[in-house]
Design a protein around this motif. Structure first.
Motif, PDB file in Angstrom:
ATOM      1  N   GLY A  85      62.854 -73.145 101.051  1.00 20.32           N
ATOM      2  CA  GLY A  85      61.915 -72.238 100.398  1.00 20.32           C
ATOM      3  C   GLY A  85      60.881 -73.012  99.601  1.00 20.32           C
ATOM      4  N   GLN A  86      60.129 -72.248  98.803  1.00 18.96           N
ATOM      5  CA  GLN A  86      59.060 -72.854  98.003  1.00 18.96           C
ATOM      6  C   GLN A  86      59.642 -73.407  96.711  1.00 18.96           C
ATOM      7  OE1 GLN A  86      56.012 -70.158  96.833  1.00 18.96           O
ATOM      8  NE2 GLN A  86      54.790 -71.715  95.812  1.00 18.96           N
ATOM      9  N   LEU A  87      59.626 -74.706  96.584  1.00 16.36           N
ATOM     10  CA  LEU A  87      60.187 -75.344  95.403  1.00 16.36           C
ATOM     11  C   LEU A  87      59.252 -75.212  94.208  1.00 16.36           C
ATOM     12  CD1 LEU A  87      61.773 -78.674  96.699  1.00 16.36           C
ATOM     13  CD2 LEU A  87      62.933 -76.724  95.706  1.00 16.36           C
ATOM     14  N   MET A  88      59.804 -74.750  93.101  1.00 22.81           N
ATOM     15  CA  MET A  88      59.058 -74.725  91.847  1.00 22.81           C
ATOM     16  C   MET A  88      59.288 -76.018  91.068  1.00 22.81           C
ATOM     17  SD  MET A  88      57.443 -71.760  91.563  1.00 22.81           S
ATOM     18  CE  MET A  88      56.937 -72.198  93.218  1.00 22.81           C
ATOM     19  N   GLU A  89      60.500 -76.533  91.203  1.00 27.57           N
ATOM     20  CA  GLU A  89      60.852 -77.743  90.478  1.00 27.57           C
ATOM     21  C   GLU A  89      62.034 -78.406  91.164  1.00 27.57           C
ATOM     22  OE1 GLU A  89      62.620 -77.187  86.613  1.00 27.57           O
ATOM     23  OE2 GLU A  89      61.461 -78.829  85.805  1.00 27.57           O
ATOM     24  N   ALA A  90      62.004 -79.716  91.241  1.00 26.03           N
ATOM     25  CA  ALA A  90      63.148 -80.471  91.756  1.00 26.03           C
ATOM     26  C   ALA A  90      63.205 -81.766  90.960  1.00 26.03           C
ATOM     27  CB  ALA A  90      62.992 -80.738  93.253  1.00 26.03           C
TER      28      ALA A  90
END
Length: 136
Positions: A54-59
């Motif tokens: 999915g669309q990563l907001m933070e990693a």
DNA sequence: CCTGAGCGA
């Protein structure tokens, strides 16, 4: 060496993790806590591993600021809970850089103050002045 | 350099 430790962790935590997945397969937050990482795993590697879901907001791998090295866990958040759900199902108890990682819901970092503070507006000096005016 | 339960440099 790393593989053996990964398996030991897998066996140690298998009860709680697999049962919690079986009986509670719904996340309430798109924030994930990833533990069991290799100390060599960086944000880049984490992003590579978690971006297909999915669309990563933070990693973000948590770095110990004293040593400058990874603490061995990270936080990953997606745009939606559904994406985080897929990532957890797809990445929990999987290998990353030779270590078995565990993906769990993250706790909120800051304990939220009770919403009673908003109802009472912080009137400071003016309240006292009004009271003084009532006296005179 | 090394480390292995956990919830944020």
């Amino acid at each position: 060496m790393a593989f053996v430790s990964g398996f030991q962790r897998l066996l140690r935590h298998s009860h709680s993790h697999f049962t919690s997945i079986r009986f509670n397969s719904t996340l309430t937050s798109p924030k994930l806590f990833v533990s069991g990482l290799s100390r060599l795993t960086t944000d880049e590697k984490l992003t590579e591993a978690f971006s297909p879901f999915g669309q990563l907001m933070e990693a973000k791998v948590i770095i110990d600021r004293a040593s400058g090295r990874s603490k061995g866990f990270a936080f990953v958040s997606y745009a939606t809970v559904e994406e985080a759900e897929k990532a957890r199902e797809g990445m929990n108890a999987k290998f990353l850089d030779g270590w078995v990682i565990f993906v769990d819901p993250a706790k909120p970092r800051e304990p939220r103050p009770p919403p009673q503070a908003e109802s009472q507006a912080p009137q400071t000096g003016f309240t006292v002045n009004k009271t003084v005016g009532w006296c005179g």
